[in-house]
Design a protein around this motif. Structure first.
Motif, PDB file in Angstrom:
ATOM      1  N   VAL A   1     -23.309  -5.008  24.847  1.00 39.49           N
ATOM      2  CA  VAL A   1     -23.214  -4.116  23.686  1.00 39.49           C
ATOM      3  C   VAL A   1     -21.909  -4.399  22.936  1.00 39.49           C
ATOM      4  CG1 VAL A   1     -22.861  -1.714  22.977  1.00 39.49           C
ATOM      5  CG2 VAL A   1     -24.696  -2.285  24.578  1.00 39.49           C
TER       6      VAL A   1
ATOM      7  N   GLU B   1     -22.189  -7.937  21.201  1.00 42.98           N
ATOM      8  CA  GLU B   1     -23.103  -7.887  20.055  1.00 42.98           C
ATOM      9  C   GLU B   1     -22.457  -7.189  18.861  1.00 42.98           C
ATOM     10  OE1 GLU B   1     -26.722  -7.454  23.271  1.00 42.98           O
ATOM     11  OE2 GLU B   1     -26.251  -5.768  21.945  1.00 42.98           O
ATOM     12  N   ASN B   2     -21.761  -6.092  19.126  1.00 42.85           N
ATOM     13  CA  ASN B   2     -21.172  -5.329  18.029  1.00 42.85           C
ATOM     14  C   ASN B   2     -19.949  -6.014  17.436  1.00 42.85           C
ATOM     15  OD1 ASN B   2     -22.510  -2.518  17.517  1.00 42.85           O
ATOM     16  ND2 ASN B   2     -22.659  -2.865  19.711  1.00 42.85           N
TER      17      ASN B   2
ATOM     18  N   LYS C   1     -21.351  -8.786  15.233  1.00 44.62           N
ATOM     19  CA  LYS C   1     -21.906  -8.264  13.977  1.00 44.62           C
ATOM     20  C   LYS C   1     -20.811  -7.730  13.054  1.00 44.62           C
ATOM     21  CE  LYS C   1     -25.617  -5.498  12.079  1.00 44.62           C
ATOM     22  NZ  LYS C   1     -26.823  -4.686  12.351  1.00 44.62           N
TER      23      LYS C   1
ATOM     24  N   GLU D   1     -26.711 -10.440  13.246  1.00 41.80           N
ATOM     25  CA  GLU D   1     -27.065 -10.099  14.622  1.00 41.80           C
ATOM     26  C   GLU D   1     -26.807 -11.276  15.560  1.00 41.80           C
ATOM     27  OE1 GLU D   1     -28.066  -7.259  15.789  1.00 41.80           O
ATOM     28  OE2 GLU D   1     -28.648  -6.129  13.997  1.00 41.80           O
TER      29      GLU D   1
ATOM     30  N   HIS E   1     -31.933  -2.475  26.503  1.00 36.13           N
ATOM     31  CA  HIS E   1     -31.275  -3.432  25.619  1.00 36.13           C
ATOM     32  C   HIS E   1     -31.804  -3.335  24.197  1.00 36.13           C
ATOM     33  CE1 HIS E   1     -30.248  -7.382  23.837  1.00 36.13           C
ATOM     34  NE2 HIS E   1     -29.122  -7.145  24.465  1.00 36.13           N
ATOM     35  N   ARG E   2     -30.956  -3.668  23.254  1.00 38.53           N
ATOM     36  CA  ARG E   2     -31.244  -3.651  21.820  1.00 38.53           C
ATOM     37  C   ARG E   2     -32.546  -4.380  21.462  1.00 38.53           C
ATOM     38  NH1 ARG E   2     -27.749  -8.047  18.870  1.00 38.53           N
ATOM     39  NH2 ARG E   2     -29.472  -9.260  19.750  1.00 38.53           N
ATOM     40  N   ASP E   3     -32.854  -5.469  22.153  1.00 41.63           N
ATOM     41  CA  ASP E   3     -33.998  -6.300  21.782  1.00 41.63           C
ATOM     42  C   ASP E   3     -35.317  -5.844  22.403  1.00 41.63           C
ATOM     43  OD1 ASP E   3     -32.122  -7.705  20.421  1.00 41.63           O
ATOM     44  OD2 ASP E   3     -32.279  -9.555  21.575  1.00 41.63           O
TER      45      ASP E   3
END
Length: 359
Positions: A213, A216-217, A220, A226, A325-327
């Motif tokens: 997390v 990824e952030n 971005k 992404e 997870h985000r995905d």
């Protein structure tokens, strides 16, 4: 037997290094007097900080029954199938004997975060006490890293986050200026998406998913784009359950059990990994697989029977919380277990009853 078990480890068999009492009782029911398993069993863990053999040895000691490494599936085990990366010089992140683990999986030229830090000491600048004493270093040795493999949560998050971002934003040439127009970035393969896991503490601890997390952030925030994954491994990914079924069938074949394995029982403590993964396998892959999968949730780990299931995104009563997870899409049906039992011993009893199996 026409069924097999997929056992999670943390929160089901142990909490940290402390055995859960029901585990030994359960496994006495699963072996005969010679210590041979009566049904195929695979341990599917999202841990990835050791070799399979070490985990098998730990489990043998813990459970009092002989466990082979062929019964153990770490979060990184499916990386054996990614042969196109095995000859490349890949950056590996995590902890434990990372080089040994990577080489055991088939990677010929892995480089750890610590090795990269030694080669490019100016890149690690957050901790003032670890900054190099001299300003200039010899950076003539070319470092080219065409892929990144995330094995698990590292120890020094700031160092790993910084160096992984450097590798992604320089297209694999850390130390060079950032080139944000190079998108999509070089391949990233990640193992273990657990946001949290349970040890001896009263509340869950950060897992590798929490580190992801952060990564990824940060990516971005810097690029506006992404972060993409070439592959996600560990529960609840499809790859993991495909590979686990393969191991179950290999066991049955080795024991000359001729009856086909029709049902897999996934015993776990985490709605977002164990239950979600089993249900995802059942919903999306069962038609292509020979076995159906049933989820059995125990109450000795992450899952707390006194808290409600997370609400779906369509519910407006309270804000929904998705720990996956985000995905992965959130579907309330995917986090509904087929069965809830107090512990792993009760899980084994339940499955024997459902299968009308009398050892």
């Amino acid at each position: 037997p026409s069924f097999g078990f997929l056992f999670d480890i943390d929160g089901v068999l142990v909490r940290g290094k402390t055995p859960i009492p029901a585990a030994r009782t359960a496994f006495r029911k699963l072996v005969n007097s010679q210590g041979q398993f009566l049904v195929p069993v695979v341990f599917v863990t999202n841990a990835g900080n050791c070799l399979r053999q070490k985990k098998a040895d730990q489990l043998s000691h813990l459970l009092g029954v002989p466990i082979s490494q062929d019964q153990v599936m770490m979060s990184h085990s499916p990386l054996r199938m990614f042969k196109r990366y095995h000859e490349k010089c890949v950056l590996v992140s995590g902890q434990g004997p990372l080089l040994d683990i990577a080489q055991d999986l088939g990677f010929c030229q892995p480089i750890t975060i610590d090795i990269l830090r030694e080669k490019r000491p100016l890149l690690d600048a957050v901790d003032h006490d670890r900054r190099p004493n001299v300003l200039f270093h010899d950076c003539s040795a070319i470092v080219v890293l065409p892929a990144v493999v995330l094995f698990g949560e590292p120890v020094r998050w700031e160092t790993s986050l910084q160096l992984i971002i450097d590798v992604l934003l320089t297209s694999g040439y850390p130390g060079n200026p950032y080139e944000q127009e190079n998108y999509p970035h070089i391949p990233v393969l990640a193992c273990n998406m657990d946001l949290m896991w349970v040890a001896e503490a009263q509340s869950p601890r950060f897992g590798h998913g929490t580190f992801m997390v952060c990564l990824e952030n940060i990516y971005k925030k810097i690029t506006g784009k992404e972060l993409k994954y070439e592959a996600l491994m560990g529960k609840p990914s499809r790859l993991t359950y495909q590979y686990a079924e393969h191991l179950i069938r290999a066991q049955a074949l080795q024991r000359s059990w001729e009856q086909p394995i029709q049902t897999l029982y996934a015993v776990g403590d985490n709605l977002m990994t164990d239950v979600y993964g089993a249900n995802l396998w059942e919903n999306e892959l069962a038609s292509a697989a020979a076995a159906r999968c049933r989820s059995v949730l125990v109450c000795t780990g992450v899952y707390n029977p006194h808290t409600e299931l997370p609400l779906g995104t369509g519910d407006s009563v309270t804000e929904s919380v998705f720990h996956g997870h985000r995905d992965f899409r959130f579907d309330p049906g995917l986090v509904e277990p087929d069965h809830i039992v107090p512990d792993v011993d009760a899980a084994v009893d339940l499955v024997f009853q459902l299968e009308n199996f009398a050892p």
